[in-house]
Design a protein around this motif. Sequence first.
Motif, mmCIF file in Angstrom:
data_model
loop_
_atom_site.group_PDB
_atom_site.id
_atom_site.type_symbol
_atom_site.label_atom_id
_atom_site.label_comp_id
_atom_site.label_asym_id
_atom_site.label_seq_id
_atom_site.Cartn_x
_atom_site.Cartn_y
_atom_site.Cartn_z
ATOM 1 N N ALA A 102 0.874 -1.185 0.000
ATOM 2 C CA ALA A 102 0.000 0.000 0.000
ATOM 3 C C ALA A 102 0.902 1.224 0.000
ATOM 4 O O ALA A 102 2.018 1.206 0.549
ATOM 5 N N ALA A 103 0.440 2.299 -0.626
ATOM 6 C CA ALA A 103 1.263 3.513 -0.743
ATOM 7 C C ALA A 103 0.365 4.739 -0.790
ATOM 8 O O ALA A 103 -0.843 4.646 -1.052
ATOM 9 N N ARG A 104 0.980 5.880 -0.563
ATOM 10 C CA ARG A 104 0.239 7.136 -0.621
ATOM 11 C C ARG A 104 1.205 8.282 -0.939
ATOM 12 O O ARG A 104 2.331 8.321 -0.427
ATOM 13 N N TYR A 105 0.735 9.184 -1.799
ATOM 14 C CA TYR A 105 1.474 10.428 -2.076
ATOM 15 C C TYR A 105 0.824 11.540 -1.260
ATOM 16 O O TYR A 105 -0.401 11.717 -1.297
ATOM 17 N N LEU A 106 1.613 12.312 -0.517
ATOM 18 C CA LEU A 106 1.116 13.397 0.323
ATOM 19 C C LEU A 106 1.618 14.727 -0.244
ATOM 20 O O LEU A 106 2.820 15.018 -0.178
ATOM 21 N N PRO A 107 0.734 15.545 -0.823
ATOM 22 C CA PRO A 107 1.186 16.805 -1.421
ATOM 23 C C PRO A 107 1.489 17.862 -0.375
ATOM 24 O O PRO A 107 0.999 17.811 0.761
ATOM 25 N N SER A 108 2.290 18.841 -0.780
ATOM 26 C CA SER A 108 2.565 19.997 0.076
ATOM 27 C C SER A 108 1.316 20.850 0.195
ATOM 28 O O SER A 108 0.551 20.990 -0.756
ATOM 29 N N SER A 109 1.105 21.434 1.383
ATOM 30 C CA SER A 109 -0.039 22.333 1.578
ATOM 31 C C SER A 109 0.359 23.790 1.414
ATOM 32 O O SER A 109 -0.484 24.675 1.508
ATOM 33 N N THR A 110 1.648 24.043 1.163
ATOM 34 C CA THR A 110 2.119 25.429 1.042
ATOM 35 C C THR A 110 2.526 25.792 -0.377
ATOM 36 O O THR A 110 2.924 26.923 -0.619
ATOM 37 N N SER A 111 2.450 24.856 -1.311
ATOM 38 C CA SER A 111 2.848 25.136 -2.683
ATOM 39 C C SER A 111 1.821 24.547 -3.638
ATOM 40 O O SER A 111 1.313 23.435 -3.428
ATOM 41 N N GLU A 112 1.501 25.314 -4.694
ATOM 42 C CA GLU A 112 0.568 24.841 -5.704
ATOM 43 C C GLU A 112 1.230 23.899 -6.698
ATOM 44 O O GLU A 112 0.548 23.171 -7.418
ATOM 45 N N LEU A 113 2.562 23.895 -6.735
ATOM 46 C CA LEU A 113 3.277 23.087 -7.724
ATOM 47 C C LEU A 113 3.571 21.693 -7.175
ATOM 48 O O LEU A 113 3.851 21.519 -5.986
ATOM 49 N N ILE A 114 3.503 20.715 -8.055
ATOM 50 C CA ILE A 114 3.763 19.332 -7.688
ATOM 51 C C ILE A 114 5.264 19.110 -7.564
ATOM 52 O O ILE A 114 6.052 19.575 -8.390
ATOM 53 N N GLY A 115 5.656 18.400 -6.503
ATOM 54 C CA GLY A 115 7.066 18.094 -6.305
ATOM 55 C C GLY A 115 7.484 16.843 -7.056
ATOM 56 O O GLY A 115 6.717 16.245 -7.816
ATOM 57 N N GLY A 116 8.734 16.407 -6.820
ATOM 58 C CA GLY A 116 9.284 15.275 -7.556
ATOM 59 C C GLY A 116 9.304 13.982 -6.777
ATOM 60 O O GLY A 116 10.080 13.074 -7.098
ATOM 61 N N ASP A 117 8.448 13.833 -5.740
ATOM 62 C CA ASP A 117 8.416 12.598 -4.951
ATOM 63 C C ASP A 117 7.658 11.507 -5.709
ATOM 64 O O ASP A 117 6.608 11.774 -6.305
ATOM 65 N N TRP A 118 8.145 10.266 -5.626
ATOM 66 C CA TRP A 118 7.492 9.166 -6.333
ATOM 67 C C TRP A 118 7.716 7.845 -5.610
ATOM 68 O O TRP A 118 8.609 7.707 -4.766
ATOM 69 N N TYR A 119 6.859 6.894 -5.940
ATOM 70 C CA TYR A 119 7.000 5.523 -5.443
ATOM 71 C C TYR A 119 6.625 4.586 -6.582
ATOM 72 O O TYR A 119 5.932 4.972 -7.530
ATOM 73 N N ASP A 120 7.043 3.328 -6.477
ATOM 74 C CA ASP A 120 6.714 2.379 -7.534
ATOM 75 C C ASP A 120 6.825 0.953 -6.991
ATOM 76 O O ASP A 120 7.620 0.673 -6.070
ATOM 77 N N ALA A 121 6.021 0.068 -7.547
ATOM 78 C CA ALA A 121 6.075 -1.363 -7.230
ATOM 79 C C ALA A 121 5.816 -2.124 -8.521
ATOM 80 O O ALA A 121 4.881 -1.800 -9.260
ATOM 81 N N LEU A 122 6.653 -3.126 -8.799
ATOM 82 C CA LEU A 122 6.557 -3.832 -10.079
ATOM 83 C C LEU A 122 6.947 -5.292 -9.895
ATOM 84 O O LEU A 122 7.962 -5.607 -9.258
ATOM 85 N N GLU A 123 6.107 -6.180 -10.449
ATOM 86 C CA GLU A 123 6.465 -7.598 -10.471
ATOM 87 C C GLU A 123 7.357 -7.854 -11.673
ATOM 88 O O GLU A 123 6.997 -7.530 -12.808
ATOM 89 N N LEU A 124 8.528 -8.434 -11.436
ATOM 90 C CA LEU A 124 9.515 -8.663 -12.485
ATOM 91 C C LEU A 124 9.290 -10.038 -13.140
ATOM 92 O O LEU A 124 8.658 -10.928 -12.551
ATOM 93 N N PRO A 125 9.812 -10.240 -14.360
ATOM 94 C CA PRO A 125 9.613 -11.526 -15.053
ATOM 95 C C PRO A 125 10.118 -12.716 -14.251
ATOM 96 O O PRO A 125 9.597 -13.831 -14.382
ATOM 97 N N SER A 126 11.116 -12.506 -13.422
ATOM 98 C CA SER A 126 11.676 -13.601 -12.623
ATOM 99 C C SER A 126 10.790 -13.988 -11.452
ATOM 100 O O SER A 126 11.057 -14.989 -10.779
ATOM 101 N N GLY A 127 9.737 -13.226 -11.195
ATOM 102 C CA GLY A 127 8.894 -13.479 -10.036
ATOM 103 C C GLY A 127 9.277 -12.616 -8.848
ATOM 104 O O GLY A 127 8.565 -12.589 -7.832
ATOM 105 N N ASP A 128 10.417 -11.910 -8.937
ATOM 106 C CA ASP A 128 10.810 -10.977 -7.874
ATOM 107 C C ASP A 128 9.929 -9.730 -7.927
ATOM 108 O O ASP A 128 9.232 -9.478 -8.917
ATOM 109 N N THR A 129 9.985 -8.970 -6.849
ATOM 110 C CA THR A 129 9.220 -7.721 -6.767
ATOM 111 C C THR A 129 10.182 -6.549 -6.618
ATOM 112 O O THR A 129 11.097 -6.592 -5.778
ATOM 113 N N LEU A 130 9.987 -5.509 -7.426
ATOM 114 C CA LEU A 130 10.790 -4.294 -7.350
ATOM 115 C C LEU A 130 10.018 -3.239 -6.574
ATOM 116 O O LEU A 130 8.869 -2.925 -6.909
#
Length: 505
Positions: A269-297
């Motif tokens: 589970a994940a969540r992006y929390l925006p700034s409350s003092t700026s109208e512009l989006i920042g560069g924070d990110w998250y990712d989850a991916l199942e790889l062909p080998s069965g591993d998880t990134l």
Amino acid sequence: MPSHLSADHPAAQPPPRGSVDALISQTRRLRGEVDAVRRDAPADGTDPEGRWQRALCDLAMHQLSDLDGHLAQLRDGPPAVPVGHEAAAPTVRAAPTAPRHGSLLSRVGSAEWNLLTDEASWSGELYQILGRDPAAPPLTLDELPSVVLEQDRPRLTAMVTDCLIDAKPIDGEFRIVRPDGDVRTVHVMGEPVLDTDGSTASMWAVLRDVSELRRSQRTVSETRDSLQHQRHFAQTERRLAVELQEAVLPPWRGSLRLPRQGPETLDLAARYLPSSTSELIGGDWYDALELPSGDTLLSVGDLTGRGVTVTSGMAMMIGALRGMAVAGTEPGQLMAWLNQLLDASVQPALGSAMCCRYRPESRTLTWAQAGHPAPLLFRNGTGRVLSPPDGVLLGATSGAVYGQAEETLEPGDLLLLHTDGLVPRRWVSPSPQTQSWDQSQSWESHDSSEVGGGGDTAAVGRLLDLAPRFGEARAAQDCVRMVVEEFGETEREDDACVLIARVAT
């Protein structure tokens, strides 16, 4: 509308002096208050909102100064007629005394044109407004258009014709060209003076130089338009950044299980929390991916800056990370190539990132970091910080080498990945866990460099304080909700991401 003037109409008397003095005092007090507001307005000429605020204050100051002058004229009454003036021959004129340049009196003049004798009478102030020699005779109504800007002559002619023929009052503006070539804007108000038989005997008018006032109004309009353009641009940029962010970040909401088959899956589970003092989006990110080998990134990161450029850079980073991970690249080498990519990009930037590769058959977590806070591991109601391998910020130096670390997880373990700023700065006073953790839980009084690049010891302590509550949670989504309730519903200066992975039992 008041009735038209008659030639034998008695002169109006000025209002009581005390009441006008009170209005003058109020006007001057208000002008002082507006001036104080003007001084407090931002003086940075690059800020559209600051320029608009100062322009409005300048306009208000200009109008209040004029009001002060008008009230003073009202209190003092009309200027006295010089002795012998009425008996003076029309062709012999004394040069009128010019008022102080820039004062209200120098911007307001009067005139009367006698239609029966074809004579004209001007005040000295009108000579100064039009820039004419005070010794020269006043212009007749037929001659007046000669000093008016050609484009405005039809307007003046229409106003004068309506006044003389239809007895309509005059109220309008036109531009005049002074002998030195200076163009001024003049506002005129006047009425016909009727003879005893009801015919028009003469026309009087008050003319005011409103050039500075109109200039101030134009400045207000221009700065307002500039401010609106900037806000529209900012709104458009934010909309584009939000759309790009939504297109790039994982589309799943709620919990996700990876790999999708097998007993040793991760509940995510994940969540992006925006700034409350700026109208512009920042560069924070998250990712989850199942790889062909069965591993998880699993990965989280943060690029410096805000706006569309940063969001597009974030998209590039996630795409590159996924592509290299699918090709089998290990986390340490992933960080090295991401650093090379960021260093060679057209718009150089700095960023932090962390990449984890989870192998379900052995429950092994292999991870690397680039100047990023280390993962937090929660087990049996307690939490600790994983000891980070070496890794500098992405884009900071060419050819950087990034280490790797491994951790064996157990069923029920909970891993928390986050970007810097998840815990608001005002929350980071030291907690008991910040001061001392049992050595068996991996750390005791670590500094920020040991926590991971950019990690804040007190902020990590606040997150580790959630360990007992995490132990009672049934799913990763419940843990994310706890983090948001604890740190995400208050005002925050920074954007942040949190990703929680729970090993299935």
